[in-house]
Each structure stands twice: as structure tokens, then as C-alpha cells.
Design an enzyme around this catalytic site. Structure first.
Site, PDB file in Angstrom:
ATOM      1  N   SER A 117       0.845  -1.255   0.089  1.00  0.00           N
ATOM      2  CA  SER A 117       0.046  -0.066   0.007  1.00  0.00           C
ATOM      3  C   SER A 117       0.886   1.353   0.144  1.00  0.00           C
ATOM      4  O   SER A 117       1.838   1.219   0.738  1.00  0.00           O
ATOM      5  CB  SER A 117      -0.857   0.106   1.169  1.00  0.00           C
ATOM      6  OG  SER A 117      -1.409   1.464   1.425  1.00  0.00           O
ATOM      7  N   TYR A 140      -3.034   5.631  -4.775  1.00  0.00           N
ATOM      8  CA  TYR A 140      -4.141   6.291  -4.930  1.00  0.00           C
ATOM      9  C   TYR A 140      -3.803   7.551  -5.803  1.00  0.00           C
ATOM     10  O   TYR A 140      -2.739   8.112  -5.663  1.00  0.00           O
ATOM     11  CB  TYR A 140      -4.695   7.066  -3.434  1.00  0.00           C
ATOM     12  CG  TYR A 140      -5.091   5.949  -2.455  1.00  0.00           C
ATOM     13  CD1 TYR A 140      -6.387   5.052  -2.914  1.00  0.00           C
ATOM     14  CD2 TYR A 140      -4.498   5.568  -1.122  1.00  0.00           C
ATOM     15  CE1 TYR A 140      -6.942   4.224  -2.093  1.00  0.00           C
ATOM     16  CE2 TYR A 140      -5.002   4.813  -0.499  1.00  0.00           C
ATOM     17  CZ  TYR A 140      -6.141   3.886  -0.728  1.00  0.00           C
ATOM     18  OH  TYR A 140      -6.765   3.016  -0.108  1.00  0.00           O
ATOM     19  N   THR A 166      -5.704   2.362  -7.379  1.00  0.00           N
ATOM     20  CA  THR A 166      -6.975   2.141  -6.730  1.00  0.00           C
ATOM     21  C   THR A 166      -8.038   3.369  -6.886  1.00  0.00           C
ATOM     22  O   THR A 166      -7.769   4.518  -6.825  1.00  0.00           O
ATOM     23  CB  THR A 166      -6.727   2.078  -5.145  1.00  0.00           C
ATOM     24  OG1 THR A 166      -6.094   0.923  -4.582  1.00  0.00           O
ATOM     25  CG2 THR A 166      -8.072   1.836  -4.266  1.00  0.00           C
ATOM     26  N   LYS A 263      -7.527  -1.408  -9.775  1.00  0.00           N
ATOM     27  CA  LYS A 263      -8.251  -1.733  -8.618  1.00  0.00           C
ATOM     28  C   LYS A 263      -9.358  -1.084  -8.075  1.00  0.00           C
ATOM     29  O   LYS A 263      -9.259   0.236  -7.867  1.00  0.00           O
ATOM     30  CB  LYS A 263      -7.068  -2.150  -7.389  1.00  0.00           C
ATOM     31  CG  LYS A 263      -7.844  -2.670  -6.101  1.00  0.00           C
ATOM     32  CD  LYS A 263      -6.692  -2.860  -5.187  1.00  0.00           C
ATOM     33  CE  LYS A 263      -7.384  -3.509  -3.726  1.00  0.00           C
ATOM     34  NZ  LYS A 263      -7.794  -2.460  -2.978  1.00  0.00           N
ATOM     35  N   HIS A 287     -13.273  -3.013  -1.936  1.00  0.00           N
ATOM     36  CA  HIS A 287     -12.482  -2.467  -0.864  1.00  0.00           C
ATOM     37  C   HIS A 287     -12.706  -3.242   0.263  1.00  0.00           C
ATOM     38  O   HIS A 287     -12.698  -2.729   1.429  1.00  0.00           O
ATOM     39  CB  HIS A 287     -12.680  -1.011  -0.821  1.00  0.00           C
ATOM     40  CG  HIS A 287     -11.270  -0.161  -0.123  1.00  0.00           C
ATOM     41  ND1 HIS A 287     -10.292   0.693  -1.321  1.00  0.00           N
ATOM     42  CD2 HIS A 287     -10.674  -0.168   0.589  1.00  0.00           C
ATOM     43  CE1 HIS A 287      -9.533   0.902  -0.671  1.00  0.00           C
ATOM     44  NE2 HIS A 287      -9.583   0.508   0.694  1.00  0.00           N
TER      45      HIS A 287
HETATM   46  C1  LIG Z   1      -6.988  -2.870   7.165  1.00  0.00           C
HETATM   47  C2  LIG Z   1      -6.957  -2.506   5.491  1.00  0.00           C
HETATM   48  C3  LIG Z   1      -6.628  -1.301   4.944  1.00  0.00           C
HETATM   49  C4  LIG Z   1      -6.617  -1.418   3.517  1.00  0.00           C
HETATM   50  N1  LIG Z   1      -5.940  -0.321   2.956  1.00  0.00           N
HETATM   51  C5  LIG Z   1      -6.064  -0.296   1.561  1.00  0.00           C
HETATM   52  C6  LIG Z   1      -5.183   0.498   1.109  1.00  0.00           C
HETATM   53  O1  LIG Z   1      -4.272   1.221   1.607  1.00  0.00           O
HETATM   54  N2  LIG Z   1      -5.170   0.527  -0.595  1.00  0.00           N
HETATM   55  C7  LIG Z   1      -6.079  -0.267  -1.020  1.00  0.00           C
HETATM   56  O2  LIG Z   1      -6.230   0.116  -2.425  1.00  0.00           O
HETATM   57  N3  LIG Z   1      -6.895  -1.062  -0.583  1.00  0.00           N
HETATM   58  C8  LIG Z   1      -6.785  -1.391   0.993  1.00  0.00           C
HETATM   59  N4  LIG Z   1      -7.617  -2.168   1.486  1.00  0.00           N
HETATM   60  C9  LIG Z   1      -8.572  -3.044   0.790  1.00  0.00           C
HETATM   61  C10 LIG Z   1      -7.629  -4.271   0.608  1.00  0.00           C
HETATM   62  O3  LIG Z   1      -6.914  -3.844  -0.559  1.00  0.00           O
HETATM   63  C11 LIG Z   1      -8.828  -5.221  -0.312  1.00  0.00           C
HETATM   64  O4  LIG Z   1      -9.383  -4.604  -1.240  1.00  0.00           O
HETATM   65  C12 LIG Z   1      -9.890  -5.888   0.804  1.00  0.00           C
HETATM   66  O5  LIG Z   1      -9.104  -5.838   2.271  1.00  0.00           O
HETATM   67  C13 LIG Z   1     -10.298  -7.255   0.412  1.00  0.00           C
HETATM   68  O6  LIG Z   1     -11.208  -7.824   1.005  1.00  0.00           O
HETATM   69  P1  LIG Z   1     -10.796  -9.062   2.355  1.00  0.00           P
HETATM   70  O7  LIG Z   1     -10.014  -7.923   3.409  1.00  0.00           O
HETATM   71  O8  LIG Z   1     -12.075  -9.306   2.775  1.00  0.00           O
HETATM   72  O9  LIG Z   1      -9.747  -9.889   1.731  1.00  0.00           O
HETATM   73  C14 LIG Z   1      -7.488  -2.303   3.024  1.00  0.00           C
HETATM   74  C15 LIG Z   1      -8.095  -3.077   3.638  1.00  0.00           C
HETATM   75  C16 LIG Z   1      -8.017  -3.326   5.090  1.00  0.00           C
HETATM   76  C17 LIG Z   1      -9.179  -4.484   5.559  1.00  0.00           C
END
Ligand SMILES: Cc1cc2nc3c(=O)[nH]c(=O)nc-3n(C[C@H](O)[C@H](O)[C@H](O)COP(=O)(O)O)c2cc1C
Length: 410
Positions: A117, A140, A166, A263, A287
Site C-alpha cells: 500500500s 491513490y 485504486t 483496482k 475495498h
Molecule cells: C485494514 C485494511 C487496509 C486497507 N488499505 C488499503 C489500501 O491502502 N489501499 C487499497 O487499495 N486497499 C486497501 N484495502 C482494501 C484491500 O486491498 C482489499 O481490497 C480488501 O481488504 C479485500 O477484502 P478482504 O479484506 O475481505 O480480503 C484495505 C483493507 C483493509 C482491511
């Protein structure tokens, strides 16, 4: 008889992602756990991401020799040892010291890609250097496009294989459970402050002697000395840009010579648009249920997206993957790879690197067992004939038909 999950602290003794989640819950303070756990508003999308797997059943074949199995896949011309990778999660240092290094090095050891990230707490150059393996970088589209260009240039210099942009977060989702932990923005309420004190193992790992983790990649974007979470929050909120559009994807495509992955798409028409702009891959995603509540899950749209763009770019997806069987269902429906978010983040919260290793190992062995039980020896053999799902409708070829074709051919 009461059935109980393991209640100890050793992640190597976890048998499921759910057990790692329980360990993380015990090891980290409530506000950290909620940061990972929560979805937006009523969390209906968060639930949908899990419920969808319950609607899909397997149709296994019997009496097939599956003594030699391989769960590897080919992604962008290179082998990946499993059909899943670790997706980007910001601020992983909150779960364990240098959490990004733990995640990246566990992915490298397992032979799967890691998506860092941009909101990481270890700088991207360090992650690439110290973890090795296949590192992809998520960005982002901040208002200061120049910063995005600089980040891409740093990623290129560090030999990052793919840039993942994203698109679903230009407006921040309303994550109420997260908000409830704070008396005012980023100031924990009394209950949560006391709760921090009740987690000495976490405090010794994360807070002492390092202090609260900081954003390590966003320095140029933030006013000097404002890379602490508290300082960065308001600056970053102002940097989110709701004017984000396909023109920005075109701009990034011109700028970034490596693999470009979009994404956060969830509509088949948007998948087609990504193809036309020259993207190398997409991640269908809501997300993790943290943005638009009430959205469909990536699995819901996967069959349509496969119909629309299969073979023209890599189709990846995420949301709710907790079991090897979930991953196998997506691969049978035509996905090229799956991203996991919380599964490995809970591993990190449960026990740092050892917890992430265990999360990956659990998923790998589950995938291997499931394909064997389905009667196939490799991921490439999976297709919709192994799946029963009302949503597939006319797309679903019947087993009986397939069997008789095979018989006629003999
Ligand atoms: C704690 C947390 C932080 C996240 N931070 C980002 C991020 O910085 N950038 C991003 O594109 N997605 C972020 N996401 C989304 C994840 O990349 C992903 O789309 C999502 O967690 C998938 O679902 P799952 O947690 O049920 O596997 C984050 C998700 C979580 C749970």
C-alpha cells in the site's frame, strides 16, 4: 458438546483463518482490530462478500488420479506458487512492527506477489530491498498528481513490477465502528486508551521503542514533520480527489512503463474500459466492504466480467476470501488470481511474520486439498463445470452433456 477454537497465542497452531482472527483480536487493542475488521455503514457489503461463497457449491468428479497436484499459476509470464497474493493494506505497522516487511517477506518466501500500500509504514525501497520477491505498488490518485508521478518514478527505480491504482476511494467510506473508537479525530476515547494498556504484548512490539508508526512513502505530500498518523490525516483527506476519472488512468498509462493494474472496479463495462486504455490487469473489488455499502461483491460480477474481457487482461478480484475453497471457486469461474486482505492482516495481528506465514500456509494447503477433492491436479483444469451456482444460469455447461461428449470422443 461445546466446540471451541484454539485460545492460545501461537499462530502455528491455528488451523483456519478464523482462528488467526481470534488470536489477532486478543493480541492487538480494540481500535487496531476494528480498523482491520470494519466495513462501512451497515456492513451489508462486508457480509455480502462472505455470503456469496455460501451460494456456490462444488460438483466434484470422482476416481481421478490426483496424486500429483500443483496449485501454481502463471501471472504476467511468471510463475506464482499459488493462485492468490497479498493485497494492499495501509498502515500495517499498526498490527506489528514493520508489518509491511513481515507481509512482503512472507509472500516472497511463499512465492506469491505482494502489493504494498502507498500508505505503508516502511518505505517502498526498503520493502523491495529487504523482502525481495515480487513487489507491486498500490497508489491513490492524490490531487497533487506530481506526487503520484514521483511515487511511480520511485517504484520504477526500485524495480517494482506493477503499479496498482485504486479507483474506489476518491471519497472516503463511512466506517462507523472505526469512528466510534475516537473521542475526536485520531484521539482515542477513554475506553480505548485503557484498552491499549491492557495489551502489553502489542505495546512492546509496536509502541516501544519505536513510537507510533508513521507513513513512510507520503513525506513529500505532507507538510514537513506531519507524517505521523495524526498529522497526516487531515492533509491526506484533502488530497483525496473526487474528480478522479478515466483520463487519470490514461495519464498513468503513459507515465508507467511496467504492468498497470486498475483496482476497485466492479462493473463489466468498466472492465472493458480498462482494456481499451491498455491496462494489464484489473482487481474487481469493493475495498473489502469499506467503501460503498450495498455494493455487489466482486464474485457476483465475476462471470459477466469473464464473458466481457477474459484473455485481454488479467482478471483479479478480492473481498471475503477466507478459505482455500473460496479461492478455488473464483478460479473455477475464470479469475486469473485472487487477492487476500484481512486473511493475512489477521495473521500479522496474531503473531507478526509467523502469523502471516501461517495464514499463507493455511490457504495454500486448503487450495491444494480442495482441488484434489474436486478431482483435478492443477488450477488450469478448473472451470465452471465444477461449480453449481444459480447466477451462472445458461453459462453453466451441464456435466452430463460434457460426460457424453467425452464418451463419444473415445
Ligand atoms: C485494514 C485494511 C487496509 C486497507 N488499505 C488499503 C489500501 O491502502 N489501499 C487499497 O487499495 N486497499 C486497501 N484495502 C482494501 C484491500 O486491498 C482489499 O481490497 C480488501 O481488504 C479485500 O477484502 P478482504 O479484506 O475481505 O480480503 C484495505 C483493507 C483493509 C482491511
Amino acid at each position: 458438546m461445546q466446540r471451541r477454537l484454539y485460545t492460545g497465542n501461537d499462530p502455528r497452531r491455528a488451523h483456519s483463518i478464523e482462528e488467526l482472527r481470534g488470536m489477532a483480536r486478543r493480541r492487538v487493542p480494540n481500535f487496531c482490530f476494528e480498523y482491520v475488521e470494519g466495513g462501512s455503514e451497515d456492513e451489508s457489503t462486508l457480509r455480502r462478500n462472505r455470503d456469496v461463497f455460501g451460494e456456490i457449491a462444488f460438483r466434484p468428479r470422482s476416481l481421478v488420479d490426483v496424486s500429483k497436484r500443483d496449485i501454481g499459476i502463471n501471472l504476467f509470464g511468471r510463475r506464482s506458487n499459488a493462485p492468490f497474493m497479498i493485497g494492499p493494506t495501509g498502515f500495517s505497522g499498526l498490527l506489528s512492527h514493520e508489518g509491511d516487511i513481515a507481509l512482503a517477506s512472507a509472500a516472497a518466501a511463499a512465492g506469491v506477489p505482494y502489493i504494498l500500500s502507498n500508505a505503508s509504514t516502511v518505505a517502498l525501497e526498503q520493502v523491495v530491498e529487504r523482502a525481495g520477491g515480487r513487489v507491486w505498488m498500490q497508489v491513490y490518485m492524490y490531487r497533487t498528481r506530481d506526487f503520484v508521478a514521483k511515487l511511480a518514478a520511485r517504484a520504477k527505480k526500485a524495480n517494482v513490477e506493477a503499479l496498482v491504482v485504486t479507483t474506489d476511494s476518491a471519497i472516503y467510506g463511512k466506517r462507523e465502528w472505526d469512528l466510534r473508537n475516537y473521542a475526536r479525530p485520531l484521539k482515542l476515547d477513554v475506553r480505548n486508551t485503557l484498552d491499549v494498556l491492557a495489551h502489553p504484548r502489542w505495546m512492546m512490539d509496536v509502541l516501544w521503542p519505536h513510537g507510533m508508526p508513521r507513513f513512510a512513502n507520503l513525506g513529500d505530500l505532507l507538510p514537513p514533520g506531519q507524517d505521523s498518523v495524526r498529522g497526516a490525516a487531515s492533509a491526506l483527506a484533502k488530497e483525496l480527489d473526487p474528480s478522479l476519472s478515466w483520463n487519470d488512468i490514461r495519464w498513468l498509462r503513459d507515465l508507467w512503463p511496467g504492468k498497470l493494474i486498475v483496482k476497485g472496479l466492479i462493473h463489466p463495462d468498466d472492465a472493458a474500459r480498462a482494456v481499451s486504455l491498455g491496462a494489464d490487469g484489473i482487481v474487481l473489488s469493493n475495498h473489502g466492504g469499506r467503501q460503498l455499502d450495498g455494493s455487489v461483491s466482486a464474485m457476483d460480477v465475476l462471470p459477466e466480467v469473464v464473458d466481457e474481457v477474459k484473455g485481454r487482461l488479467a482478471i483479479m478480484l478480492d473481498g471475503g476470501f477466507r478459505r482455500g475453497s473460496d479461492i478455488v471457486k473464483a478460479m473455477a469461474l475464470g479469475a486469473d488470481a485472487v487477492l487476500v486482505g484481512r486473511a493475512t492482516t489477521w495473521g500479522l495481528g496474531a503473531g507478526g511474520r509467523a502469523g502471516v506465514d501461517r495464514a499463507i500456509e493455511i490457504l495454500k494447503t486448503e487450495v491444494d486439498r480442495v482441488i484434489g477433492l474436486l478431482g483435478v491436479s492443477s488450477i488450469g483444469e478448473l472451470d465452471t463445470r465444477f461449480i453449481e451456482w444459480a447466477r451462472l444460469g445458461a453459462r453453466q455447461p451441464s456435466h452430463t452433456k460434457q460426460a457424453s461428449v467425452e464418451l463419444e470422443l473415445q
